[in-house]
Design an enzyme around this catalytic site. Structure first.
Site, PDB file in Angstrom:
ATOM      1  N   LYS A 183      -0.114  13.887   1.960  1.00 45.19           N
ATOM      2  CA  LYS A 183      -1.299  13.296   2.618  1.00 45.19           C
ATOM      3  C   LYS A 183      -1.045  13.087   4.113  1.00 45.19           C
ATOM      4  O   LYS A 183      -1.859  13.466   4.943  1.00 45.19           O
ATOM      5  CB  LYS A 183      -1.650  11.929   1.989  1.00 45.19           C
ATOM      6  CG  LYS A 183      -1.975  11.954   0.520  1.00 45.19           C
ATOM      7  CD  LYS A 183      -2.337  10.569   0.009  1.00 45.19           C
ATOM      8  CE  LYS A 183      -1.192   9.556   0.084  1.00 45.19           C
ATOM      9  NZ  LYS A 183      -0.027   9.890  -0.766  1.00 45.19           N
ATOM     10  N   ARG A 228      -7.117   2.924  -2.105  1.00 45.50           N
ATOM     11  CA  ARG A 228      -6.074   3.177  -3.079  1.00 45.50           C
ATOM     12  C   ARG A 228      -6.352   2.506  -4.414  1.00 45.50           C
ATOM     13  O   ARG A 228      -5.564   2.635  -5.350  1.00 45.50           O
ATOM     14  CB  ARG A 228      -4.799   2.576  -2.520  1.00 45.50           C
ATOM     15  CG  ARG A 228      -3.631   3.453  -2.597  1.00 45.50           C
ATOM     16  CD  ARG A 228      -2.508   2.644  -2.003  1.00 45.50           C
ATOM     17  NE  ARG A 228      -1.283   3.323  -2.190  1.00 45.50           N
ATOM     18  CZ  ARG A 228      -0.746   4.141  -1.291  1.00 45.50           C
ATOM     19  NH1 ARG A 228      -1.329   4.371  -0.143  1.00 45.50           N
ATOM     20  NH2 ARG A 228       0.392   4.703  -1.555  1.00 45.50           N
ATOM     21  N   ARG A 280      12.719  13.547   2.621  1.00 44.25           N
ATOM     22  CA  ARG A 280      11.786  13.158   3.686  1.00 44.25           C
ATOM     23  C   ARG A 280      12.487  12.376   4.789  1.00 44.25           C
ATOM     24  O   ARG A 280      13.353  11.549   4.535  1.00 44.25           O
ATOM     25  CB  ARG A 280      10.664  12.289   3.110  1.00 44.25           C
ATOM     26  CG  ARG A 280       9.833  11.684   4.250  1.00 44.25           C
ATOM     27  CD  ARG A 280       8.510  11.204   3.852  1.00 44.25           C
ATOM     28  NE  ARG A 280       8.579  10.199   2.815  1.00 44.25           N
ATOM     29  CZ  ARG A 280       7.489   9.736   2.200  1.00 44.25           C
ATOM     30  NH1 ARG A 280       6.309  10.222   2.506  1.00 44.25           N
ATOM     31  NH2 ARG A 280       7.611   8.823   1.288  1.00 44.25           N
ATOM     32  N   ARG A 323      12.766   6.288   4.416  1.00 41.26           N
ATOM     33  CA  ARG A 323      11.957   5.113   4.080  1.00 41.26           C
ATOM     34  C   ARG A 323      12.612   4.287   2.982  1.00 41.26           C
ATOM     35  O   ARG A 323      13.181   4.816   2.046  1.00 41.26           O
ATOM     36  CB  ARG A 323      10.557   5.553   3.653  1.00 41.26           C
ATOM     37  CG  ARG A 323       9.610   5.597   4.837  1.00 41.26           C
ATOM     38  CD  ARG A 323       8.295   6.203   4.516  1.00 41.26           C
ATOM     39  NE  ARG A 323       7.686   5.720   3.282  1.00 41.26           N
ATOM     40  CZ  ARG A 323       6.497   6.121   2.865  1.00 41.26           C
ATOM     41  NH1 ARG A 323       5.803   6.996   3.574  1.00 41.26           N
ATOM     42  NH2 ARG A 323       6.000   5.661   1.738  1.00 41.26           N
ATOM     43  N   ARG A 368       6.218   4.011  -7.952  1.00 39.68           N
ATOM     44  CA  ARG A 368       5.032   4.336  -7.150  1.00 39.68           C
ATOM     45  C   ARG A 368       4.164   5.371  -7.853  1.00 39.68           C
ATOM     46  O   ARG A 368       2.935   5.317  -7.765  1.00 39.68           O
ATOM     47  CB  ARG A 368       5.457   4.840  -5.760  1.00 39.68           C
ATOM     48  CG  ARG A 368       5.933   3.694  -4.854  1.00 39.68           C
ATOM     49  CD  ARG A 368       6.768   4.174  -3.683  1.00 39.68           C
ATOM     50  NE  ARG A 368       6.062   5.082  -2.822  1.00 39.68           N
ATOM     51  CZ  ARG A 368       6.660   5.945  -1.990  1.00 39.68           C
ATOM     52  NH1 ARG A 368       7.986   5.999  -1.938  1.00 39.68           N
ATOM     53  NH2 ARG A 368       5.949   6.735  -1.235  1.00 39.68           N
TER      54      ARG A 368
HETATM   55  P1  AP5 Z   1       4.153  13.196   3.116  1.00 43.69           P
HETATM   56  O1  AP5 Z   1       3.188  13.916   3.966  1.00 43.69           O
HETATM   57  O2  AP5 Z   1       5.003  12.134   3.701  1.00 43.69           O
HETATM   58  O3  AP5 Z   1       3.436  12.684   1.777  1.00 43.69           O
HETATM   59  P2  AP5 Z   1       2.438  11.467   1.555  1.00 43.69           P
HETATM   60  O4  AP5 Z   1       1.442  11.945   0.569  1.00 43.69           O
HETATM   61  O5  AP5 Z   1       1.955  10.923   2.857  1.00 43.69           O
HETATM   62  O6  AP5 Z   1       3.455  10.486   0.830  1.00 43.69           O
HETATM   63  P3  AP5 Z   1       3.680   8.916   1.020  1.00 43.69           P
HETATM   64  O7  AP5 Z   1       4.998   8.611   0.361  1.00 43.69           O
HETATM   65  O8  AP5 Z   1       3.513   8.525   2.441  1.00 43.69           O
HETATM   66  O9  AP5 Z   1       2.559   8.377   0.168  1.00 43.69           O
HETATM   67  P4  AP5 Z   1       2.432   6.986  -0.378  1.00 43.69           P
HETATM   68  O10 AP5 Z   1       1.006   7.051  -0.773  1.00 43.69           O
HETATM   69  O11 AP5 Z   1       3.365   6.610  -1.438  1.00 43.69           O
HETATM   70  O12 AP5 Z   1       2.890   6.063   0.853  1.00 43.69           O
HETATM   71  P5  AP5 Z   1       2.104   5.179   1.893  1.00 43.69           P
HETATM   72  O13 AP5 Z   1       2.832   5.139   3.159  1.00 43.69           O
HETATM   73  O14 AP5 Z   1       0.663   5.547   1.902  1.00 43.69           O
HETATM   74  O15 AP5 Z   1       5.106  14.313   2.435  1.00 43.69           O
HETATM   75  C1  AP5 Z   1       6.210  13.927   1.615  1.00 43.69           C
HETATM   76  C2  AP5 Z   1       7.415  14.819   1.913  1.00 43.69           C
HETATM   77  O16 AP5 Z   1       7.131  16.158   1.489  1.00 43.69           O
HETATM   78  C3  AP5 Z   1       7.748  14.936   3.406  1.00 43.69           C
HETATM   79  O17 AP5 Z   1       9.131  15.024   3.553  1.00 43.69           O
HETATM   80  C4  AP5 Z   1       7.068  16.231   3.842  1.00 43.69           C
HETATM   81  O18 AP5 Z   1       7.695  16.835   4.947  1.00 43.69           O
HETATM   82  C5  AP5 Z   1       7.158  17.070   2.581  1.00 43.69           C
HETATM   83  N1  AP5 Z   1       6.007  17.959   2.401  1.00 43.69           N
HETATM   84  C6  AP5 Z   1       4.700  17.684   2.706  1.00 43.69           C
HETATM   85  N2  AP5 Z   1       3.917  18.732   2.382  1.00 43.69           N
HETATM   86  C7  AP5 Z   1       4.743  19.666   1.828  1.00 43.69           C
HETATM   87  C8  AP5 Z   1       4.525  20.967   1.270  1.00 43.69           C
HETATM   88  N3  AP5 Z   1       3.301  21.513   1.215  1.00 43.69           N
HETATM   89  N4  AP5 Z   1       5.607  21.629   0.777  1.00 43.69           N
HETATM   90  C9  AP5 Z   1       6.842  21.065   0.839  1.00 43.69           C
HETATM   91  N5  AP5 Z   1       7.119  19.860   1.354  1.00 43.69           N
HETATM   92  C10 AP5 Z   1       6.076  19.162   1.838  1.00 43.69           C
HETATM   93  O19 AP5 Z   1       2.218   3.742   1.193  1.00 43.69           O
HETATM   94  C11 AP5 Z   1       3.461   3.091   1.063  1.00 43.69           C
HETATM   95  C12 AP5 Z   1       3.281   1.736   0.420  1.00 43.69           C
HETATM   96  O20 AP5 Z   1       2.443   0.917   1.255  1.00 43.69           O
HETATM   97  C13 AP5 Z   1       2.590   1.734  -0.947  1.00 43.69           C
HETATM   98  O21 AP5 Z   1       3.500   1.950  -1.991  1.00 43.69           O
HETATM   99  C14 AP5 Z   1       1.952   0.333  -0.957  1.00 43.69           C
HETATM  100  O22 AP5 Z   1       2.913  -0.639  -1.289  1.00 43.69           O
HETATM  101  C15 AP5 Z   1       1.556   0.109   0.494  1.00 43.69           C
HETATM  102  N6  AP5 Z   1       0.166   0.528   0.767  1.00 43.69           N
HETATM  103  C16 AP5 Z   1      -0.232   1.500   1.634  1.00 43.69           C
HETATM  104  N7  AP5 Z   1      -1.580   1.609   1.658  1.00 43.69           N
HETATM  105  C17 AP5 Z   1      -2.040   0.684   0.776  1.00 43.69           C
HETATM  106  C18 AP5 Z   1      -3.333   0.307   0.339  1.00 43.69           C
HETATM  107  N8  AP5 Z   1      -4.437   0.926   0.784  1.00 43.69           N
HETATM  108  N9  AP5 Z   1      -3.440  -0.687  -0.593  1.00 43.69           N
HETATM  109  C19 AP5 Z   1      -2.356  -1.314  -1.065  1.00 43.69           C
HETATM  110  N10 AP5 Z   1      -1.093  -0.998  -0.697  1.00 43.69           N
HETATM  111  C20 AP5 Z   1      -0.926  -0.020   0.210  1.00 43.69           C
HETATM  112 MG    MG Z   2       2.269   9.093   3.888  1.00 38.84          MG
END
Ligand code: AP5
Ligand code: MG
Ligand code: ZN
Length: 213
Positions: free
Chosen positions: A13, A88, A127, A160, A171
């Protein structure tokens, strides 16, 4: 253009949202990045959010909603945004729909990046993230030009705290329970677009551009 990115943790994402933001000139708004910036700066919000994030749990809706509604008021949101990690939960999605409807606006697309759980742990362990600008890399799949240094801003890269395998598993469970119902929610609104997130980064982006035009 107003876009929501959907997909499991590690689906890509953030990687795709950043590219969309650059191409279409809209801000990339990641609630995860905002929470991590608050944790780094040791704010009250950061302290509260960290308790949940370190366990792989969602931050409570109240905290998240206040934060995002404030963010929407900033000037750069006038022409839209790409939302990454928000909404989410169904209550968050309903709050967003309500706020948009009240403002006479609507979302254009919900892009669902599909990646099976089996691929996720490999992606997370490799990552590397830039705390300064939110840039996301992978040591094998999407490496930086210089090891440990962000291509976009020159900032240092970190692992992270929530990318430990046991936290990633938690997660994923939370995603399937609380976030995946948003796929049906946005399908119901007629704006859902699925993309195959197992292709490489450039191919996934091409598919998204094909949808957004
Ligand atoms: P990346 O692009 O980083 O993936 P992502 O989908 O953004 O993954 P996240 O881990 O950031 O998602 P998340 O939803 O768990 O975390 P968030 O920060 O939102 O890609 C992942 C890896 O793969 C990278 O190394 C990349 O280079 C690689 N990659 C990407 N595309 C690829 C491809 N096509 N092929 C190969 N490799 C690839 O949330 C974190 C925490 O914050 C949550 O757990 C929660 O506690 C809190 N939080 C955040 N938002 C909310 C909300 N709205 N409500 C409540 N809690 C929240
Ligand atoms: Mg992300
Ligand atoms: Zn950076």
């Amino acid at each position: 253009m107003k876009i929501v990115m959907l997909g499991a943790p590690g689906a890509g994402k953030g990687t795709q949202a950043k590219k969309i933001a650059e191409k279409y000139g809209v801000p990339h708004i990641s609630t995860g990045d905002i929470f991590r910036a608050n944790i780094k700066n040791n704010t009250e919000l950061g302290k509260k959010a960290k308790e949940f994030m370190d366990q792989g749990l969602l931050v409570p809706d109240e905290l998240t909603l206040d934060l995002i509604m404030d963010r929407f008021k900033q000037d750069d949101c006038k022409n839209g945004y790409v939302l990454d990690g928000f909404p989410r939960t169904i209550p968050q999605a309903e709050a967003l729909t309500k706020a948009l409807t009240e403002a006479g606006e609507k979302l254009d697309y919900a892009i669902n990046v599909e990646v099976p759980d089996e691929n996720i742990v490999t992606r997370m362990s490799g990552r590397r993230a830039c705390i300064a600008c939110g840039g996301t890399y992978h040591i094998v799949f999407n490496p930086t030009k210089q090891e440990g240094v962000c291509d976009a801003c020159g900032g240092g890269l970190v692992l992270r705290d929530d990318d430990k395998p046991e936290t990633v598993a938690k997660r994923l469970t939370v995603y399937h329970d609380q976030t995946s119902p948003l796929i049906a929610y946005y399908k119901g609104q007629g704006i859902l677009k699925d993309v195959d997130g197992t292709k490489d980064v450039a191919e996934v982006f091409n598919d998204i551009v094909g949808i957004l035009g």
